[in-house]
Design a protein around this motif. Structure first.
Motif, PDB file in Angstrom:
ATOM      1  N   ASP A   1       0.852  -1.162  -0.035  1.00 15.01           N
ATOM      2  CA  ASP A   1       0.024  -0.002  -0.088  1.00 15.01           C
ATOM      3  C   ASP A   1       0.949   1.311  -0.068  1.00 15.01           C
ATOM      4  OD1 ASP A   1       0.794  -0.590   2.670  1.00 15.01           O
ATOM      5  OD2 ASP A   1      -0.870   0.290   3.512  1.00 15.01           O
ATOM      6  N   LEU A   2       2.263   1.102  -0.160  1.00 14.31           N
ATOM      7  CA  LEU A   2       3.130   2.173  -0.181  1.00 14.31           C
ATOM      8  C   LEU A   2       2.585   3.199  -1.193  1.00 14.31           C
ATOM      9  CD1 LEU A   2       5.355   3.721   1.471  1.00 14.31           C
ATOM     10  CD2 LEU A   2       6.849   2.544  -0.390  1.00 14.31           C
ATOM     11  N   ASP A   3       2.386   2.884  -2.360  1.00  9.23           N
ATOM     12  CA  ASP A   3       2.202   3.738  -3.570  1.00  9.23           C
ATOM     13  C   ASP A   3       0.989   4.818  -3.403  1.00  9.23           C
ATOM     14  OD1 ASP A   3       3.384   4.548  -5.883  1.00  9.23           O
ATOM     15  OD2 ASP A   3       2.150   3.149  -7.105  1.00  9.23           O
TER      16      ASP A   3
ATOM     17  N   LYS B   1       4.356   8.440   3.247  1.00  6.77           N
ATOM     18  CA  LYS B   1       5.164   7.280   3.189  1.00  6.77           C
ATOM     19  C   LYS B   1       5.997   6.892   4.361  1.00  6.77           C
ATOM     20  CE  LYS B   1       5.205   7.188  -1.888  1.00  6.77           C
ATOM     21  NZ  LYS B   1       3.982   8.131  -1.996  1.00  6.77           N
ATOM     22  N   ILE B   2       6.467   8.042   4.930  1.00  6.45           N
ATOM     23  CA  ILE B   2       7.275   7.494   6.290  1.00  6.45           C
ATOM     24  C   ILE B   2       6.511   6.771   7.426  1.00  6.45           C
ATOM     25  CG2 ILE B   2       8.762   8.289   8.206  1.00  6.45           C
ATOM     26  CD1 ILE B   2       9.392  10.805   6.205  1.00  6.45           C
ATOM     27  N   VAL B   3       5.117   7.368   7.578  1.00  9.67           N
ATOM     28  CA  VAL B   3       4.342   6.651   8.403  1.00  9.67           C
ATOM     29  C   VAL B   3       3.882   5.290   8.087  1.00  9.67           C
ATOM     30  CG1 VAL B   3       1.931   6.809   9.460  1.00  9.67           C
ATOM     31  CG2 VAL B   3       3.362   8.996   9.305  1.00  9.67           C
ATOM     32  N   THR B   4       3.632   4.991   6.613  1.00  9.72           N
ATOM     33  CA  THR B   4       3.487   3.759   6.246  1.00  9.72           C
ATOM     34  C   THR B   4       4.642   2.771   6.239  1.00  9.72           C
ATOM     35  OG1 THR B   4       1.947   4.817   4.696  1.00  9.72           O
ATOM     36  CG2 THR B   4       2.875   2.531   4.053  1.00  9.72           C
ATOM     37  N   VAL B   5       5.903   3.134   6.081  1.00  8.35           N
ATOM     38  CA  VAL B   5       7.124   2.134   6.249  1.00  8.35           C
ATOM     39  C   VAL B   5       7.030   2.156   7.750  1.00  8.35           C
ATOM     40  CG1 VAL B   5       9.376   2.159   5.944  1.00  8.35           C
ATOM     41  CG2 VAL B   5       8.111   3.199   4.293  1.00  8.35           C
ATOM     42  N   CYS B   6       6.712   2.841   8.667  1.00  9.54           N
ATOM     43  CA  CYS B   6       7.385   2.887  10.074  1.00  9.54           C
ATOM     44  C   CYS B   6       5.989   1.854  10.567  1.00  9.54           C
ATOM     45  CB  CYS B   6       7.395   4.005  10.708  1.00  9.54           C
ATOM     46  SG  CYS B   6       8.462   5.202  10.694  1.00  9.54           S
TER      47      CYS B   6
ATOM     48  N   TYR C   1       4.529  -0.739   8.739  1.00  9.53           N
ATOM     49  CA  TYR C   1       4.797  -1.852   8.244  1.00  9.53           C
ATOM     50  C   TYR C   1       5.949  -2.311   9.224  1.00  9.53           C
ATOM     51  CZ  TYR C   1       7.100  -5.417   5.371  1.00  9.53           C
ATOM     52  OH  TYR C   1       7.619  -6.555   4.795  1.00  9.53           O
ATOM     53  N   LEU C   2       7.299  -1.722   9.641  1.00 12.20           N
ATOM     54  CA  LEU C   2       8.121  -2.266  10.442  1.00 12.20           C
ATOM     55  C   LEU C   2       7.569  -2.591  11.991  1.00 12.20           C
ATOM     56  CD1 LEU C   2      11.005  -0.012   9.251  1.00 12.20           C
ATOM     57  CD2 LEU C   2      10.821  -2.405   9.027  1.00 12.20           C
TER      58      LEU C   2
END
Length: 347
Positions: A84-86, A91-96, A98-99
């Motif tokens: 769902d990144l795209d 994007k920073i929130v989405t990656v964090c 996910y991690l």
């Protein structure tokens, strides 16, 4: 992050003092003993060009993001990894996020610094130690595989250091752990995205000897906030250093301390601090030099005046300052100390 000697509550005092001495005529600021980067961040937001330095790796990570990163981060290399990144607006929130949700693993931090690892240390809950290991390894794997660039790498690593510190089972520093998990340490680790400060300037961030950087980098304002006493930062934040380096070092003792000989500060040495400080002032390349130092430091006020006056017109400002809470009940009984901001207009 709770940090020994943090100038977060003194930023307005520092800025007003600098403006008074310089009449506001300065474009660049060097934060030579940067720590968590509070001073550098403050002046970056004011539109100044920043040079940041600290000998500790965890500090370099924090400042490499807060000071070094100046443009939006897109994380384009993770589009296949994170579905769902795209579509994400942040994007920073989405990656964090996910991690935060990846499974934990039995890595170096869990094995050596959580009760479940069997070494008797309890710096983190077992769950948080495992999650920290998993997140750290994933960030490193992504970077080595070219899925994230250097700016994105330091953003995520900075986020991990600040987030894991929030759930540490300590009394603010890592010189010791608590016997029982305190309330904040029982909360699950959540990777919180750190602030990204956009800027039109390119900034410099170093992980080097302070005296060397001061003698090589010309700036309008050189701001100094060296250690005041014999307490070494390397021992108080050794666990953050290990997470930052990701080097699985040999450790020893009840607290699992890593070797720190190469990071010992001469500013913490009663026998060497005067000469070290004198060398810095004599060789520094700056129009103005400011020094934060309190009235209980290893250097006397007379020492400071003598050394700084050799370079130009000397003066100082003062402000009462609440001491760092980890100091309570240790060396001093007073709740407050006097913070001096010494300055010189270099001849």
């Amino acid at each position: 992050m709770n940090y020994i000697g943090s100038k977060l509550s003194l930023l307005d005092f520092i800025e007003k003092s600098v403006d008074e001495v310089t009449s506001g005529d300065y474009a660049s600021v060097c934060d030579l003993f940067a720590g968590t980067g509070a001073v550098g961040k403050h002046f970056k937001k004011k539109g100044k060009k920043i040079v940041s330095n600290d000998i500790q790796t965890y500090s370099y990570v924090l400042n490499r993001h807060y000071i070094g990163n100046r443009k939006s981060l897109e994380f384009n290399g993770l589009k296949q990894e994170i579905s769902d990144l795209d579509k994400s607006d942040n994007k920073i929130v989405t990656v964090c996020n996910y991690l935060t949700n990846i499974p934990g693993e039995d890595g170096f931090i869990f094995t050596n610094y959580c009760l479940g690892g069997g070494q008797g240390r309890q710096y983190f809950s077992d769950e948080n130690g495992k999650k920290c290991d998993a997140i750290r390894d994933t960030i490193e794997t992504w970077y080595k595989a070219g899925k994230i660039n250097k700016d994105e790498y330091y953003c995520l690593l900075c986020s991990l250091l600040e987030s894991i510190d929030k759930v540490a089972n300590t009394a603010s520093v890592y010189g010791a752990f608590l016997k029982s998990l305190k309330k904040s340490a029982q909360k699950p680790l959540e990777l919180i995205p750190v602030e990204l400060i956009l800027s039109e300037h390119e900034h410099l961030v170093f992980n080097d000897d302070a005296n060397k950087v001061a003698s090589e980098q010309y700036v309008d304002v050189l701001y100094l906030d060296p250690p005041y006493n014999q307490r070494q930062y390397a021992t108080n934040y050794h666990l953050l250093e290990t997470i930052a380096k990701n080097d699985n070092p040999e450790i020893h003792g009840k607290t699992g301390l890593r070797e720190y000989k190469q990071q010992k500060s001469l500013y913490c040495s009663r026998s060497q601090v005067k000469k070290t400080f004198s060398d810095l002032i004599v060789n520094a390349k700056a129009k103005y030099i400011f020094l934060s130092y309190n009235n209980e430091g290893l250097l006397s006020l007379e020492n400071i005046k003598e050394i700084m006056s050799s370079r130009g017109d000397y003066g100082f400002f003062t402000k009462d300052y609440r001491r760092f809470k980890a100091d309570a009940g240790r060396d001093y009984s007073a709740d407050k100390t006097v913070e001096y901001l010494h300055y010189i207009k270099c001849a």
